[in-house]
Motif scaffolding. Structure first.
Motif, PDB file in Angstrom:
ATOM      1  N   PRO A  54      -6.123   4.519   3.149  1.00 52.59           N
ATOM      2  CA  PRO A  54      -6.436   3.515   2.125  1.00 52.59           C
ATOM      3  C   PRO A  54      -7.271   2.335   2.624  1.00 52.59           C
ATOM      4  O   PRO A  54      -7.983   1.718   1.842  1.00 52.59           O
ATOM      5  N   LEU A  55      -7.215   2.020   3.886  1.00 53.35           N
ATOM      6  CA  LEU A  55      -7.995   0.904   4.439  1.00 53.35           C
ATOM      7  C   LEU A  55      -9.140   1.464   5.278  1.00 53.35           C
ATOM      8  O   LEU A  55      -9.239   1.243   6.477  1.00 53.35           O
ATOM      9  N   VAL A  56     -10.014   2.185   4.619  1.00 50.28           N
ATOM     10  CA  VAL A  56     -11.098   2.864   5.311  1.00 50.28           C
ATOM     11  C   VAL A  56     -12.136   1.861   5.842  1.00 50.28           C
ATOM     12  O   VAL A  56     -12.434   0.858   5.204  1.00 50.28           O
ATOM     13  N   ILE A 107       0.872  -1.175   0.000  1.00 46.99           N
ATOM     14  CA  ILE A 107       0.000   0.000   0.000  1.00 46.99           C
ATOM     15  C   ILE A 107       0.910   1.226   0.000  1.00 46.99           C
ATOM     16  O   ILE A 107       1.784   1.351   0.856  1.00 46.99           O
ATOM     17  N   HIS A 108       0.693   2.088  -0.952  1.00 46.87           N
ATOM     18  CA  HIS A 108       1.474   3.321  -0.998  1.00 46.87           C
ATOM     19  C   HIS A 108       0.580   4.471  -1.446  1.00 46.87           C
ATOM     20  O   HIS A 108      -0.518   4.263  -1.937  1.00 46.87           O
TER      21      HIS A 108
END
Length: 160
Positions: free
Chosen positions: A152-154, A6-7
């Motif tokens: 990003p990992l909402v 993840i970036h």
């Protein structure tokens, strides 16, 4: 086992003067809102300005309280007011500026975790990204094309 990479990528400008005219105006309104913040305990003021799809600009600033958990961040003040005043109108852009009273902070200040989660709710509900611009009291401005760049990992309604 599988690894997931993840970036995120942000655009970073040297200052407000490098932003597009509309973004400069929105950030200036956030700066003005920061000047009206109620921050007698932390002396750390935050201002926020939202551009709505209908062209309206909503501002907010942090509101502290002697019972610390009772205060509210600038971003949530603005986005909750926008949701109350203009239900169903999409938020296009959100500008944030934050810093101590001496204005010495020059690195970009992103929204806190609670604000990221609140902004994510609006972004998910409207189905279009919210562009975020954020800075300290002065100096560099960071720009992301979506809240998902910062979270990003909402956690959303799909988990409920």
């Amino acid at each position: 086992m599988k690894k997931v990479d993840i970036h995120t990528t942000l655009d970073v400008y040297e200052g407000i003067h490098e932003l597009a005219e509309q973004d400069q105006s929105l950030m200036q309104q956030a700066i003005d809102a920061r000047g009206r913040a109620y921050a007698p305990y932390s002396s750390f003021s935050v201002g926020c300005a939202l551009l709505l799809e209908n062209g309206e600009v909503i501002t907010g600033n942090n509101q502290e309280n002697a019972a610390y958990p009772s205060g509210l961040c600038a971003e949530r003040v603005a986005i909750f007011y926008a949701g109350s005043r203009f239900p169903g109108v999409a938020v296009k852009k959100l500008a944030i500026t934050a810093g101590p009273k001496d204005n010495s902070l020059t690195k970009p200040v992103p929204p806190c975790g609670a604000c990221r989660q609140s902004i994510a709710e609006y972004e998910n509900n409207q189905g279009t990204p919210i562009q975020l611009l954020f800075m300290g009291a002065a100096g560099k401005v960071a720009k992301s094309s979506s809240l998902k760049d910062l979270l990003p990992l909402v956690f959303d309604r799909d988990y409920l």
